[in-house]
Design a protein around this motif. Structure first.
Motif, PDB file in Angstrom:
ATOM      1  N   MET A  52       0.826  -1.205   0.000  1.00 35.43           N
ATOM      2  CA  MET A  52       0.000   0.000   0.000  1.00 35.43           C
ATOM      3  C   MET A  52       0.859   1.254   0.000  1.00 35.43           C
ATOM      4  O   MET A  52       1.822   1.345   0.752  1.00 35.43           O
ATOM      5  N   SER A  53       0.475   2.186  -0.855  1.00 36.40           N
ATOM      6  CA  SER A  53       1.130   3.497  -0.857  1.00 36.40           C
ATOM      7  C   SER A  53       0.075   4.541  -1.159  1.00 36.40           C
ATOM      8  O   SER A  53      -0.930   4.252  -1.810  1.00 36.40           O
ATOM      9  N   ALA A  54       0.291   5.734  -0.669  1.00 36.25           N
ATOM     10  CA  ALA A  54      -0.623   6.848  -0.925  1.00 36.25           C
ATOM     11  C   ALA A  54       0.216   7.996  -1.461  1.00 36.25           C
ATOM     12  O   ALA A  54       1.158   8.439  -0.807  1.00 36.25           O
ATOM     13  N   ILE A  55      -0.119   8.449  -2.661  1.00 33.12           N
ATOM     14  CA  ILE A  55       0.630   9.545  -3.270  1.00 33.12           C
ATOM     15  C   ILE A  55      -0.333  10.589  -3.819  1.00 33.12           C
ATOM     16  O   ILE A  55      -1.468  10.286  -4.156  1.00 33.12           O
ATOM     17  N   ASP A  56       0.144  11.825  -3.891  1.00 34.10           N
ATOM     18  CA  ASP A  56      -0.690  12.905  -4.415  1.00 34.10           C
ATOM     19  C   ASP A  56      -0.518  13.004  -5.935  1.00 34.10           C
ATOM     20  O   ASP A  56       0.170  12.181  -6.556  1.00 34.10           O
ATOM     21  N   GLN A  57      -1.132  13.999  -6.535  1.00 34.99           N
ATOM     22  CA  GLN A  57      -1.102  14.168  -7.994  1.00 34.99           C
ATOM     23  C   GLN A  57       0.294  14.445  -8.540  1.00 34.99           C
ATOM     24  O   GLN A  57       0.556  14.261  -9.714  1.00 34.99           O
ATOM     25  N   THR A  58       1.215  14.895  -7.668  1.00 38.62           N
ATOM     26  CA  THR A  58       2.582  15.184  -8.111  1.00 38.62           C
ATOM     27  C   THR A  58       3.525  14.014  -7.816  1.00 38.62           C
ATOM     28  O   THR A  58       4.733  14.161  -7.907  1.00 38.62           O
ATOM     29  N   CYS A  59       2.961  12.882  -7.438  1.00 38.97           N
ATOM     30  CA  CYS A  59       3.707  11.647  -7.151  1.00 38.97           C
ATOM     31  C   CYS A  59       4.466  11.685  -5.827  1.00 38.97           C
ATOM     32  O   CYS A  59       5.343  10.865  -5.585  1.00 38.97           O
ATOM     33  N   ARG A  60       4.142  12.634  -4.960  1.00 37.70           N
ATOM     34  CA  ARG A  60       4.755  12.688  -3.638  1.00 37.70           C
ATOM     35  C   ARG A  60       3.967  11.835  -2.656  1.00 37.70           C
ATOM     36  O   ARG A  60       2.740  11.825  -2.686  1.00 37.70           O
ATOM     37  N   SER A  61       4.695  11.176  -1.769  1.00 39.25           N
ATOM     38  CA  SER A  61       4.075  10.328  -0.766  1.00 39.25           C
ATOM     39  C   SER A  61       3.268  11.167   0.222  1.00 39.25           C
ATOM     40  O   SER A  61       3.706  12.236   0.642  1.00 39.25           O
ATOM     41  N   THR A  94      -4.451   9.616 -14.290  1.00 39.63           N
ATOM     42  CA  THR A  94      -3.461  10.680 -14.478  1.00 39.63           C
ATOM     43  C   THR A  94      -2.194  10.435 -13.672  1.00 39.63           C
ATOM     44  O   THR A  94      -1.142  10.960 -14.015  1.00 39.63           O
ATOM     45  N   ARG A  95      -2.288   9.613 -12.636  1.00 40.42           N
ATOM     46  CA  ARG A  95      -1.093   9.309 -11.842  1.00 40.42           C
ATOM     47  C   ARG A  95      -0.302   8.116 -12.376  1.00 40.42           C
ATOM     48  O   ARG A  95       0.643   7.669 -11.739  1.00 40.42           O
ATOM     49  N   SER A  96      -0.643   7.613 -13.556  1.00 34.93           N
ATOM     50  CA  SER A  96       0.109   6.486 -14.110  1.00 34.93           C
ATOM     51  C   SER A  96       1.577   6.854 -14.313  1.00 34.93           C
ATOM     52  O   SER A  96       2.452   5.987 -14.271  1.00 34.93           O
ATOM     53  N   ARG A  97       1.868   8.132 -14.493  1.00 35.78           N
ATOM     54  CA  ARG A  97       3.270   8.560 -14.611  1.00 35.78           C
ATOM     55  C   ARG A  97       4.033   8.317 -13.309  1.00 35.78           C
ATOM     56  O   ARG A  97       5.257   8.283 -13.291  1.00 35.78           O
ATOM     57  N   CYS A  98       3.310   8.130 -12.216  1.00 32.63           N
ATOM     58  CA  CYS A  98       3.931   7.876 -10.913  1.00 32.63           C
ATOM     59  C   CYS A  98       4.356   6.407 -10.764  1.00 32.63           C
ATOM     60  O   CYS A  98       4.965   6.049  -9.751  1.00 32.63           O
TER      61      CYS A  98
END
Length: 143
Positions: A52-61, A94-98
Motif C-alpha cells: 500500500m502506498s498513498a501519493i498525491d497528484q505530483t507523485c509525492r508520498s 493521471t497518476r500512471s506517470r507515478c
C-alpha cells in the motif's frame, strides 16, 4: 522494520489504490462493508498479500499506512513492514506517470505455520496517512 499487528478511513482514491493492489473482492464481504481478498500460496513460503502506498497528484508520498489486526490467522502469522515499491495505476489514471519511481509503501505479509496446508484467514484495519480507516479480510489457501 517488521512488527506484529495490533488493532485500530482511507480516502476513496486511496481505497481504489488499495483494492487495485490487493486483488479480487467477494460480494459477501462488500455487502458487510468489509471486502474479502482471496489468495493462494505454496506451503512453507511467505506471501506478500498487499503493498500500500498513498501519493498525491505530483507523485509525492502522503505518508505511511498503519495496519492493525482485527482477527488473527489461526494457522500462521501476519507481519507488517515498510519499504518502497512501484505504484500500480492504470494507464488511464493521471497518476500512471507515478508508476516509474518507487515510493514509500507499507507491506502486509502472511506466513503459514510450518507444515501447514489448508485454509486460513485474517482481518485488518487499515489507517491511511490522512487518518481514514478501512477494513479488509484475507482468505488464504495454503497448498
Amino acid at each position: 522494520m517488521i512488527r506484529p499487528l495490533t488493532r485500530p478511513s482511507i480516502r476513496p482514491t486511496a481505497l481504489a489504490i488499495l483494492i487495485g493492489l490487493l486483488g479480487t473482492v467477494s460480494a459477501d464481504a462488500v455487502s458487510l462493508g468489509m471486502p474479502t481478498f482471496q489468495k493462494v500460496m505454496a506451503a512453507g513460503r511467505t506471501l506478500r498479500v498487499s503493498s500500500m502506498s498513498a501519493i498525491d497528484q505530483t507523485c509525492r508520498s502522503l505518508g505511511q499506512f498503519t495496519i492493525n489486526m482485527i482477527d488473527a490467522p489461526h494457522d500462521g502469522r501476519v507481519e507488517i513492514s515498510h519499504g518502497s515499491d512501484f505504484p500500480n495505476f492504470s494507464a488511464l489514471n493521471t497518476r500512471s506517470r507515478c508508476n516509474t519511481p518507487k515510493v514509500p509503501a507499507t507491506f502486509v505479509s502472511y506466513t503459514p505455520s510450518p507444515a501447514y496446508s489448508g485454509e486460513d484467514e485474517f482481518a485488518i484495519e487499515i489507517v491511511g496517512p490522512m487518518g481514514n480507516v478501512r477494513r479488509a479480510r484475507f482468505q488464504i489457501s495454503v497448498r
